[in-house]
Design an enzyme around this catalytic site. Sequence first.
Site, PDB file in Angstrom:
ATOM      1  N   TRP A  10       3.589  73.722  86.113  1.00 22.30           N
ATOM      2  CA  TRP A  10       3.373  72.634  87.074  1.00 22.30           C
ATOM      3  C   TRP A  10       2.111  71.790  87.445  1.00 22.30           C
ATOM      4  CZ3 TRP A  10       7.798  74.932  90.889  1.00 22.30           C
ATOM      5  CH2 TRP A  10       8.781  75.372  90.012  1.00 22.30           C
ATOM      6  N   GLU A 103      -7.140  71.556  80.307  1.00 24.89           N
ATOM      7  CA  GLU A 103      -7.848  70.773  81.195  1.00 24.89           C
ATOM      8  C   GLU A 103      -8.730  71.425  81.987  1.00 24.89           C
ATOM      9  OE1 GLU A 103      -3.749  70.250  83.111  1.00 24.89           O
ATOM     10  OE2 GLU A 103      -3.214  69.038  81.168  1.00 24.89           O
ATOM     11  N   GLU A 173      -2.307  74.542  72.100  1.00 22.88           N
ATOM     12  CA  GLU A 173      -1.851  73.449  72.609  1.00 22.88           C
ATOM     13  C   GLU A 173      -3.011  72.524  72.132  1.00 22.88           C
ATOM     14  OE1 GLU A 173       0.396  73.391  76.670  1.00 22.88           O
ATOM     15  OE2 GLU A 173      -1.647  74.005  77.090  1.00 22.88           O
ATOM     16  N   GLY A 179       0.496  65.770  77.563  1.00 21.03           N
ATOM     17  CA  GLY A 179       0.823  64.880  78.536  1.00 21.03           C
ATOM     18  C   GLY A 179       0.620  63.482  77.880  1.00 21.03           C
ATOM     19  N   SER A 218       3.464  67.925  75.118  1.00 22.76           N
ATOM     20  CA  SER A 218       4.647  66.881  75.253  1.00 22.76           C
ATOM     21  C   SER A 218       5.851  67.590  74.574  1.00 22.76           C
ATOM     22  CB  SER A 218       4.275  65.962  74.118  1.00 22.76           C
ATOM     23  OG  SER A 218       3.187  65.030  74.745  1.00 22.76           O
ATOM     24  N   GLY A 239       4.604  71.145  80.177  1.00 19.63           N
ATOM     25  CA  GLY A 239       3.871  70.560  81.585  1.00 19.63           C
ATOM     26  C   GLY A 239       5.079  69.593  82.043  1.00 19.63           C
TER      27      GLY A 239
END
Length: 258
Positions: A10, A103, A173, A179, A218, A239
């Site tokens: 999240w 990230e 990933e 995203g 995605s 995500g």
Amino acid sequence: MRKPLIAGNWKMNLNHIEAPKLANEIGAGLKHAIENIIDFVDIVICPSFTSIQAVSDAIKDYPFLSLGAQNVSWERSGAFTGEISVEMLRPLGVRFVIIGHSERRHILKENNEFIASKTRLLIEDRFVPILCVGETLEQRQQNNHRSIVETQLKSGLKYLDSDKVKNIVIAYEPVWAIGTGRNATVSDAEDMIGHIRKVLNGIEKDVANNVRVLYGGSVTPENIDSFMQSDDIDGALVGGASLKSDQFIEIIKYKERS
Ligand code: PGA
């Protein structure tokens, strides 16, 4: 047989009122949609730290939902302002911890050494680390993607006794897919996941048969089925689509369509 795992990340969304509401919607939706769901897929939700307590309470009625954290400190306690430790997560019922998310690697500058210390601590304490690896677009264009992921993997696992490697989950990933709405193709994902399994087997003979390797980037209700049809892909780290209960439920319902 590796049990599939679908995790919802999240990220920095939802406060301690909103997050349990979403958890409850997911729990209630799945409870009615799928019988004996716990037998065929592990479902993990990873709220932000400030919502973990509330989500932990909210999912008590849904034993098929497990709790994950998005990060953890490499130390157990002490003068580390702003950090959260395994000792704080354990009593909240957290079992899984995402580490090395792109990230955190790219925006917060976490390096492989740092991530390796977290992996070691989590394994010592019997949490399940979800170790994220993945290349940037530039690295892929330069044909360096396999070596980048190999380095991330080997260094992330370097402090583990080789017999402990089977206890982790890997999430491949690609950074360019996170995203962006531009998922990797199934064959790109399979190609890299095949490489990841080769590297794992180089660390401990035949361990790759037991390690779950997820795809992330995605993932949506529209593309999950094609990923899950692949024998090499053991699940997904989701995500954006995990923030909408109907979408996350649809993703988990891949099983009914397969
Ligand atoms: P996304 O994020 O599904 O929104 O691409 C995946 C992730 O960051 O784990």
